[in-house]
Design a protein around this motif. Structure first.
Motif, PDB file in Angstrom:
ATOM      1  N   LEU A  10       0.906  -1.293   0.094  1.00 22.89           N
ATOM      2  CA  LEU A  10      -0.007  -0.117  -0.008  1.00 22.89           C
ATOM      3  C   LEU A  10       0.803   1.191  -0.114  1.00 22.89           C
ATOM      4  N   ALA A  11       2.038   1.145   0.383  1.00 27.76           N
ATOM      5  CA  ALA A  11       2.894   2.383   0.439  1.00 27.76           C
ATOM      6  C   ALA A  11       3.440   2.696  -0.975  1.00 27.76           C
ATOM      7  N   SER A  12       3.129   1.881  -1.979  1.00 27.30           N
ATOM      8  CA  SER A  12       3.524   2.250  -3.108  1.00 27.30           C
ATOM      9  C   SER A  12       2.253   2.941  -3.920  1.00 27.30           C
ATOM     10  N   PHE A  13       1.077   2.755  -3.420  1.00 22.47           N
ATOM     11  CA  PHE A  13      -0.154   2.914  -4.228  1.00 22.47           C
ATOM     12  C   PHE A  13      -0.236   4.550  -4.337  1.00 22.47           C
ATOM     13  N   GLU A  14      -0.857   4.878  -5.269  1.00 22.61           N
ATOM     14  CA  GLU A  14      -1.186   6.275  -5.527  1.00 22.61           C
ATOM     15  C   GLU A  14      -2.422   6.620  -5.818  1.00 22.61           C
ATOM     16  N   GLU A  43       7.663   0.358  10.579  1.00 21.84           N
ATOM     17  CA  GLU A  43       8.771   0.111   9.518  1.00 21.84           C
ATOM     18  C   GLU A  43       7.899   0.264   8.471  1.00 21.84           C
ATOM     19  N   ALA A  44       6.632  -0.430   8.507  1.00 24.13           N
ATOM     20  CA  ALA A  44       5.764  -0.372   7.307  1.00 24.13           C
ATOM     21  C   ALA A  44       5.004   0.710   6.957  1.00 24.13           C
ATOM     22  N   ALA A  45       5.186   1.637   7.700  1.00 21.34           N
ATOM     23  CA  ALA A  45       4.779   3.132   7.647  1.00 21.34           C
ATOM     24  C   ALA A  45       3.319   3.444   8.009  1.00 21.34           C
ATOM     25  N   ALA A  46       2.893   2.498   9.186  1.00 21.89           N
ATOM     26  CA  ALA A  46       1.640   2.872   9.557  1.00 21.89           C
ATOM     27  C   ALA A  46       1.714   3.932  10.404  1.00 21.89           C
ATOM     28  N   ILE A  47       0.482   4.987  10.597  1.00 21.08           N
ATOM     29  CA  ILE A  47       0.313   5.961  11.226  1.00 21.08           C
ATOM     30  C   ILE A  47      -0.049   5.776  12.626  1.00 21.08           C
ATOM     31  N   ASP A  48      -0.564   4.697  12.862  1.00 20.48           N
ATOM     32  CA  ASP A  48      -0.856   4.218  14.199  1.00 20.48           C
ATOM     33  C   ASP A  48      -1.015   2.810  14.484  1.00 20.48           C
ATOM     34  N   TYR A  49      -1.167   2.201  15.840  1.00 19.76           N
ATOM     35  CA  TYR A  49      -1.323   1.154  15.954  1.00 19.76           C
ATOM     36  C   TYR A  49      -2.271   0.796  17.165  1.00 19.76           C
ATOM     37  N   LEU A  50      -3.330  -0.046  16.864  1.00 20.12           N
ATOM     38  CA  LEU A  50      -4.337   0.067  17.977  1.00 20.12           C
ATOM     39  C   LEU A  50      -4.497  -1.389  18.419  1.00 20.12           C
ATOM     40  N   MET A  51      -4.678  -1.799  19.693  1.00 23.86           N
ATOM     41  CA  MET A  51      -4.336  -3.036  20.360  1.00 23.86           C
ATOM     42  C   MET A  51      -6.301  -3.465  20.402  1.00 23.86           C
ATOM     43  N   LYS A  52      -6.543  -4.726  20.342  1.00 26.13           N
ATOM     44  CA  LYS A  52      -7.745  -5.106  20.535  1.00 26.13           C
ATOM     45  C   LYS A  52      -8.029  -5.452  21.771  1.00 26.13           C
ATOM     46  N   VAL A  83      -2.784   4.022   6.822  1.00 27.87           N
ATOM     47  CA  VAL A  83      -2.789   2.621   7.437  1.00 27.87           C
ATOM     48  C   VAL A  83      -2.548   2.348   8.891  1.00 27.87           C
ATOM     49  N   VAL A  84      -3.784   1.978   9.558  1.00 30.44           N
ATOM     50  CA  VAL A  84      -3.797   1.832  10.750  1.00 30.44           C
ATOM     51  C   VAL A  84      -3.840   0.314  11.429  1.00 30.44           C
ATOM     52  N   PHE A  85      -3.066  -0.317  12.040  1.00 34.34           N
ATOM     53  CA  PHE A  85      -3.013  -1.536  12.350  1.00 34.34           C
ATOM     54  C   PHE A  85      -3.984  -1.531  13.587  1.00 34.34           C
ATOM     55  N   CYS A  86      -4.694  -2.788  13.514  1.00 33.48           N
ATOM     56  CA  CYS A  86      -5.493  -3.322  14.586  1.00 33.48           C
ATOM     57  C   CYS A  86      -5.208  -4.677  15.213  1.00 33.48           C
ATOM     58  N   THR A  87      -4.550  -4.940  16.338  1.00 37.61           N
ATOM     59  CA  THR A  87      -3.959  -6.109  16.401  1.00 37.61           C
ATOM     60  C   THR A  87      -3.974  -6.751  18.146  1.00 37.61           C
TER      61      THR A  87
END
Length: 247
Positions: free
Chosen positions: A73-77, A97-106, A82-86
């Motif tokens: 997704l980092a190469s999409f235009e 490192e994968a350029a997520a802007i946030d990281y949410l815990m479940k 991107v926000v990870f939910c894990t």
């Protein structure tokens, strides 16, 4: 960006987790869920077709996981936020490192989701729209996009990469595809897999068979699955000879 609708794709292999996120997002103003996906590949297809502003990505999914999906997704235009939910905090470093802007815990809390959406709005207001690649672990495939669809090409299937105007042609086991990435960035990301034989061509190391002289005296590289030898520039000959000694 304030006041505009944020278009969201939810990607999680658990239906209940997607339902919870959809419910939380419904309570947020200015948010529209445009698609759901059960794995990373489905998420990429949805993003290629719908061009969302924000992708909520689970990390542990079958097939293409969330981390690799984010690297594509980092190469999409235009590039989505991107926000990870894990459920696992062990992936936080890889996520950024994968350029997520946030990281949410479940289980994701409403206030944390609201903060992530605010971050996404800031990201969307400032993005420059140019493809960029992230650090961290390299991708295991390339993503070719064409008219709203995409094809994932495993690196193991690629024979060589050839620059052609603003595109790179990927020659692989199933044919050819165009990708909008630079040969230089691909060379840097996949240095262990591909070797340069010309200013406009990278060859998979496992495809190299031998070097030979053409009828005009120029050096050519013979590939394991190549229909014809490829031209080698003089400055690359010494490096290629060294490569072949170690194959």
């Amino acid at each position: 960006m304030e006041g505009t609708i944020v278009r969201v794709v939810i990607a999680d292999d658990e239906p209940l987790a997607r339902e919870r996120l959809r419910s939380l997002l419904a309570a947020q103003e200015g948010v529209d869920v445009v698609a759901e996906a059960g794995n990373g590949e489905q998420a990429l297809h949805a993003c290629a077709e719908l061009q969302p502003d924000l992708v909520l990505l689970d990390i542990a999914m079958p097939g293409l996981d969330g981390l690799e999906a984010a690297r594509h997704l980092a190469s999409f235009e235009p590039r989505p936020a991107v926000v990870f939910c894990t459920a696992y905090d062990a992936h936080a470093l890889s996520a950024f490192e994968a350029a997520a802007i946030d990281y949410l815990m479940k289980p994701v809390r409403a206030e944390r989701l609201a903060a992530a959406i605010a971050r996404a709005r800031t990201f969307l207001a400032g993005r420059d729209g140019q493809p960029q690649h992230t650090g961290g672990q390299a991708r295991s495939m390339l993503c070719a996009r064409l008219r709203g669809s995409l094809r994932l090409i495993p690196l193991d299937d690629i024979h060589y990469l050839q620059a052609e105007e603003k595109y790179v042609v990927v020659h692989h086991a199933r044919g050819e595809d165009l990708i909008e990435e630079s040969l230089k960035s691909l060379e840097e990301e996949f240095a262990s897999r591909f070797v340069r034989i010309h200013r406009n061509c990278l060859v998979a190391r496992h495809e190299l068979v031998e070097l030979r002289r053409g009828s005009g005296g120029q050096v050519q590289a013979v590939l394991r699955h190549g229909k014809q030898p490829l031209e080698v520039s003089r400055r690359c000959v010494a490096t290629l000879k060294q490569e072949l000694r170690h194959l």
